[in-house]
Write an enzyme that holds these catalytic residues in place. Structure first.
Site, PDB file in Angstrom:
ATOM      1  N   GLN A 132      73.789  28.793  41.645  1.00 17.58           N
ATOM      2  CA  GLN A 132      73.788  29.495  42.926  1.00 17.58           C
ATOM      3  C   GLN A 132      73.138  28.694  44.037  1.00 17.58           C
ATOM      4  O   GLN A 132      73.374  28.947  45.223  1.00 17.58           O
ATOM      5  CB  GLN A 132      73.076  30.844  42.788  1.00 17.58           C
ATOM      6  CG  GLN A 132      71.566  30.743  42.581  1.00 17.58           C
ATOM      7  CD  GLN A 132      70.920  32.094  42.395  1.00 17.58           C
ATOM      8  OE1 GLN A 132      71.107  32.750  41.374  1.00 17.58           O
ATOM      9  NE2 GLN A 132      70.132  32.518  43.380  1.00 17.58           N
ATOM     10  N   CYS A 138      72.660  35.642  43.307  1.00 17.98           N
ATOM     11  CA  CYS A 138      72.706  35.951  41.878  1.00 17.98           C
ATOM     12  C   CYS A 138      73.550  37.188  41.607  1.00 17.98           C
ATOM     13  O   CYS A 138      74.280  37.260  40.609  1.00 17.98           O
ATOM     14  CB  CYS A 138      71.292  36.142  41.342  1.00 17.98           C
ATOM     15  SG  CYS A 138      70.361  37.448  42.178  1.00 17.98           S
ATOM     16  N   HIS A 276      66.406  40.024  40.373  1.00 17.64           N
ATOM     17  CA  HIS A 276      67.343  38.960  40.001  1.00 17.64           C
ATOM     18  C   HIS A 276      68.435  39.563  39.127  1.00 17.64           C
ATOM     19  O   HIS A 276      68.148  40.335  38.209  1.00 17.64           O
ATOM     20  CB  HIS A 276      66.593  37.862  39.245  1.00 17.64           C
ATOM     21  CG  HIS A 276      67.421  36.637  38.969  1.00 17.64           C
ATOM     22  ND1 HIS A 276      68.091  35.942  39.951  1.00 17.64           N
ATOM     23  CD2 HIS A 276      67.671  35.976  37.806  1.00 17.64           C
ATOM     24  CE1 HIS A 276      68.707  34.904  39.404  1.00 17.64           C
ATOM     25  NE2 HIS A 276      68.486  34.909  38.112  1.00 17.64           N
ATOM     26  N   ASN A 300      72.365  32.947  33.101  1.00 19.79           N
ATOM     27  CA  ASN A 300      71.748  32.847  34.424  1.00 19.79           C
ATOM     28  C   ASN A 300      72.666  32.062  35.358  1.00 19.79           C
ATOM     29  O   ASN A 300      73.707  31.532  34.951  1.00 19.79           O
ATOM     30  CB  ASN A 300      70.377  32.171  34.306  1.00 19.79           C
ATOM     31  CG  ASN A 300      69.470  32.469  35.475  1.00 19.79           C
ATOM     32  OD1 ASN A 300      69.823  33.216  36.392  1.00 19.79           O
ATOM     33  ND2 ASN A 300      68.296  31.881  35.468  1.00 19.79           N
TER      34      ASN A 300
END
Length: 333
Positions: A132, A138, A276, A300
């Site tokens: 990102q 995110c 997040h 992630n």
């Protein structure tokens, strides 16, 4: 006092005030900068080196405790190694746990059997890890990943969808581009818009731009979306029976920033603070199932050089650790 002596004292004072570096780490510092593509101005170099050395001490101490059996995961000097905790936390903003405009929820699933291990990567549901960058997007990567999995389930074809499409176009639903966003609003956008483009036609730029969505390039659509009940048992059933799930977590900690591998457990994590968004792609356990080594497997959006090639194991059945079950949602396509 002569001018020469005055200048010598002045220079000595400047040298004393400047942070001193451990020169035994010079080659390691240079190798780290090359590995992560770091370039600094002369003024910034010393400041970043100081932060880097402090982080390195913290990682060393943590890993010593891991080797002594006091910690369940390791840390490393990754791409965030030159960043303070405060700077890392500024990359995140608290995500309000929304009350749905239309109440959608799923209660604990009633199934006769749930496997002890699930990893949707092995079934072809998960695209490669993305990055990102400095854009707080995110939420867009998490939603894109959840839709990718459901589109694969429906069509048998896996395609990377466009987080940039979500960053640029979902302001009317309530998102704020690279400042902050919410997975609920992102899914509302895709549903209302009637489609989402693929990464191939709407590539990622790590900044907000003008909305350039073209219906003829749509690669996915969402007919509805569902919140999972806020407990880990319901989340486990959803992951096992549905596929990858978009979840929110508390990720503002130094230990998260520099995570390397193992089952992540951070005593300061909160279950009521979400800042997040990630993609939950599975679960399992290490060693014996009964010894407290259960984990969730998350994807992630910090690139493949973070964590376990871009993934993390988070402690499971530990009182909703880091809020893993607090804000879980998945699309229907």
């Amino acid at each position: 006092m002569t001018l020469f002596v005055f200048l010598a004292i002045l220079c000595l004072g400047v040298a004393t005030a400047a942070p001193s570096s451990d020169h035994s780490l010079d080659s390691e510092w240079q190798e780290w900068k090359i590995k992560y593509g770091k370039n600094y101005s002369l003024e910034e170099e010393g400041q970043r080196r100081t932060v880097w050395e402090e982080n390195k001490k913290m990682v060393h101490q943590h890993n010593m405790e891991y080797n002594q059996g006091k910690k369940g995961f390791t840390m490393e000097m990754n791409a965030f190694g030159d960043m303070t905790g405060e700077e890392f936390r500024k990359m995140m903003t608290d995500i309000p746990v929304q009350t749905p405009r239309k109440r959608r929820s799923i209660q604990q699933c009633r199934v006769s059997y749930v496997p002890k291990f699930v990893d949707w990567r092995r079934r072809g549901y998960v695209t490669p890890v993305k990055t990102q960058g400095r854009c707080n997007s995110c939420w867009a990567f998490s939603v894109a990943g959840a839709i990718e999995g459901q589109m694969f389930r429906k069509t048998g074809r896996l395609a990377s969808l466009s987080p940039q499409n979500l960053v640029d176009c979902s302001r009317p639903e309530g998102n704020l581009g690279c400042y902050k966003g919410n997975t609920y609003y992102a899914l509302e956008y895709v549903q209302h818009n009637g489609g989402l483009e693929a990464e191939a036609t709407y590539p990622y730029e790590a900044k907000e731009g003008h909305c350039r969505y073209h219906p003829e390039h749509s690669a996915a659509r969402v007919t509805d979306f569902v919140f999972v009940s806020k407990n880990e048992e319901a989340l486990m059933h959803a992951v096992a029976t549905i596929g990858p799930i978009s979840v929110g977590i508390d990720a503002r900690h130094e230990s998260f920033k520099l995570y390397r591998g193992g089952i992540y457990y951070e005593p300061n994590c909160r279950s009521d603070v979400i800042n997040h968004s990630v993609l939950l792609v599975g679960y399992g356990y290490e060693g014996r199932e009964s010894d407290g080594s259960k984990y969730w497997l998350i994807k992630n959006s910090h690139g493949e050089k973070w964590g376990m090639n871009g993934y993390m194991k988070i402690a499971r059945d530990k009182n909703n650790h880091c809020g893993i079950a607090t804000y879980a949602i998945y699309p229907r396509v």
